[in-house]
Motif scaffolding. Structure first.
Motif, PDB file in Angstrom:
ATOM      1  N   TYR A 222      23.278 -22.167 -40.663  1.00 14.74           N
ATOM      2  CA  TYR A 222      23.302 -22.178 -39.194  1.00 14.74           C
ATOM      3  C   TYR A 222      22.433 -21.062 -38.631  1.00 14.74           C
ATOM      4  CZ  TYR A 222      24.688 -20.376 -34.723  1.00 14.74           C
ATOM      5  OH  TYR A 222      24.626 -19.841 -33.461  1.00 14.74           O
ATOM      6  N   HIS A 242      27.534 -21.751 -33.406  1.00 10.52           N
ATOM      7  CA  HIS A 242      27.904 -22.603 -34.526  1.00 10.52           C
ATOM      8  C   HIS A 242      29.269 -23.190 -34.215  1.00 10.52           C
ATOM      9  CE1 HIS A 242      28.482 -22.895 -39.208  1.00 10.52           C
ATOM     10  NE2 HIS A 242      28.281 -24.073 -38.641  1.00 10.52           N
ATOM     11  N   ILE A 257      25.306 -29.655 -39.894  1.00 16.60           N
ATOM     12  CA  ILE A 257      25.560 -28.428 -39.137  1.00 16.60           C
ATOM     13  C   ILE A 257      25.613 -28.771 -37.656  1.00 16.60           C
ATOM     14  CG2 ILE A 257      24.752 -26.108 -38.591  1.00 16.60           C
ATOM     15  CD1 ILE A 257      25.526 -26.403 -41.502  1.00 16.60           C
ATOM     16  N   ILE A 259      25.726 -27.542 -33.848  1.00 15.14           N
ATOM     17  CA  ILE A 259      25.266 -26.395 -33.066  1.00 15.14           C
ATOM     18  C   ILE A 259      25.418 -26.731 -31.594  1.00 15.14           C
ATOM     19  CG2 ILE A 259      23.286 -24.898 -32.542  1.00 15.14           C
ATOM     20  CD1 ILE A 259      22.187 -25.595 -35.320  1.00 15.14           C
ATOM     21  N   VAL A 315      21.461 -32.177 -38.761  1.00 13.18           N
ATOM     22  CA  VAL A 315      21.977 -31.296 -37.709  1.00 13.18           C
ATOM     23  C   VAL A 315      22.405 -32.157 -36.527  1.00 13.18           C
ATOM     24  CG1 VAL A 315      21.335 -29.535 -35.994  1.00 13.18           C
ATOM     25  CG2 VAL A 315      20.541 -29.316 -38.358  1.00 13.18           C
TER      26      VAL A 315
END
Length: 390
Positions: A222, A242, A257, A259, A315
């Motif tokens: 991240y 994060h 991930i 975000i 992501v």
């Protein structure tokens, strides 16, 4: 792509293989020589700063003498770098712009980590080799004494610092054929599709839920992504967080991930900001996006959603308005699950059950809604009791 590695690691062998595969390689060391070649403004400025004692008999820069002068003198080294680095960067920009539009451009930069260039690239590849192997190579290939080689290695970033900046680490302690095989796989499986995705503004999507076991490197991954986003949207200085399961230690999660990028308004998210993110490898996902409201029935929480063009690192970049309900909820649930081990364990059990019974991404997400409706109430009680603020 940024390519780096310590002296004697075999970075040049990786660069040569990438050229054979079709990459455009820009060698920072060669450019550093070019910008201080005889007759250049760069060389004139070096002489003005350090006198003509750094010139050889032909009037060219005596690199050995220059190195001895600045190696142990930090202010002198920084003065030399201020003369050279800006010129190298400008020349790099020119060569990158001149590359074909579908090129994979590789910046071969020995001090990429040391000078903080990692966020400027779509991907950073580090070549890592054990120190003893590097010492043997430097003695064999460059005639360096062991003491001199050790001194050069110690002056550069160590393996841990390079690994923190690396999206990919190529081990180079074996035969050249092994290194070539690793580079070939990287080219085929990641670099070529990554370039295509960036050029076509296409994000990687996951249709099936496959839970990955907790990965202690998720926060570090991240951090690299956040630095890249921060670099892409500059000079805007927007909050980046994060969120999601990969932000909660001990949770299994889809290997994506999550975000959150905080924006003043969604109108601003749709303009220049979206274009900057796309160029950096985070294209907007088509369609309209919103979060399920808590409690249910309180109206849609609109947002923008971007993905990653990198096939090796999916992501979800949630672009939400600062202070909006969806923005607050993402931070609240993350912090509550971090603080409450019982609810974290309950959520993990639910995730495993649903991943087994409802592996489709849409079905999986919808099936979690009842649990989150109840968990939201517990999280709000926790926030009131502890004085939590986003």
């Amino acid at each position: 792509m940024g390519l780096t590695g310590g002296i004697g690691s075999g970075k040049s062998a990786v660069a040569r293989r990438l050229v054979e595969l079709g990459a455009v390689v820009i060698d920072a060391d060669l450019l550093a020589r070019e910008v201080v070649a005889p007759g250049t403004e760069g060389l004139a400025e070096v002489v003005a700063a350090f006198s003509d004692r750094v010139l050889d008999a032909d009037g060219a820069l005596d690199r050995a003498a220059m190195g001895e002068l600045v190696f142990a003198d930090e202010p002198a080294r920084r003065r030399l770098e201020s003369i050279i680095h800006g010129r190298v960067r400008a020349r790099t920009v020119e060569l990158t712009a001149a590359a074909p539009p579908d090129a994979v451009v590789v910046n071969d930069v020995p001090l990429l980590v040391e000078v903080g260039l990692a966020p400027a690239y779509h991907l950073v590849v580090v070549v890592r080799t054990e120190v003893e192997t590097r010492l043997a190579r430097l003695a064999r290939d460059r005639g360096m004494s062991r003491a001199e080689a050790q001194r050069r290695i110690a002056a550069q970033a160590d393996d841990a610092r390079r690994a923190a900046a690396a999206d990919v680490v190529l081990a180079n302690d074996g035969a050249l054929e092994q290194l070539h095989a690793a580079v070939d796989a990287l080219w085929r499986d990641r670099l070529v599709p990554f370039e295509i995705n960036v050029r076509h503004r296409r994000a990687v999507r996951m249709d099936q839920v496959q839970l990955a076991e907790p990965d202690p490197t998720w926060p570090q991954q991240y951090a690299r992504l956040a630095d890249r986003i921060r670099h892409a949207i500059a000079p805007d200085d927007l909050r980046i967080d994060h969120i999601g399961s990969t932000a909660v230690a001990g949770l299994a999660a889809k290997n994506v991930i999550d975000i959150q990028l905080s924006v003043p308004s969604l109108a601003e998210a749709d303009g220049v900001l979206a274009e900057r993110l796309a160029k950096a490898g985070f294209p907007a996902l088509p369609g309209q996006w919103w979060d399920s409201p808590r409690p249910a029935g309180s109206g849609r929480w609109e947002k923008r959603l971007h993905g990653s063009a990198d096939p090796g690192r999916p992501v979800h970049l949630h672009v939400r308005v600062t202070g909006s309900p969806g923005w607050r909820y993402a931070l609240l649930m993350r912090d509550h699950l971090r603080a409450d081990p019982d609810q974290r364990a309950a959520y993990l059990a639910l995730k495993r059950e649903l991943a087994a019974s409802a592996p489709d991404v849409g079905t999986y997400a919808t099936a979690k809604d009842p649990w989150f409706d109840e968990e939201h109430l517990r999280a709000e009680e926790w926030a009131a009791r502890t004085g939590w603020r986003p």
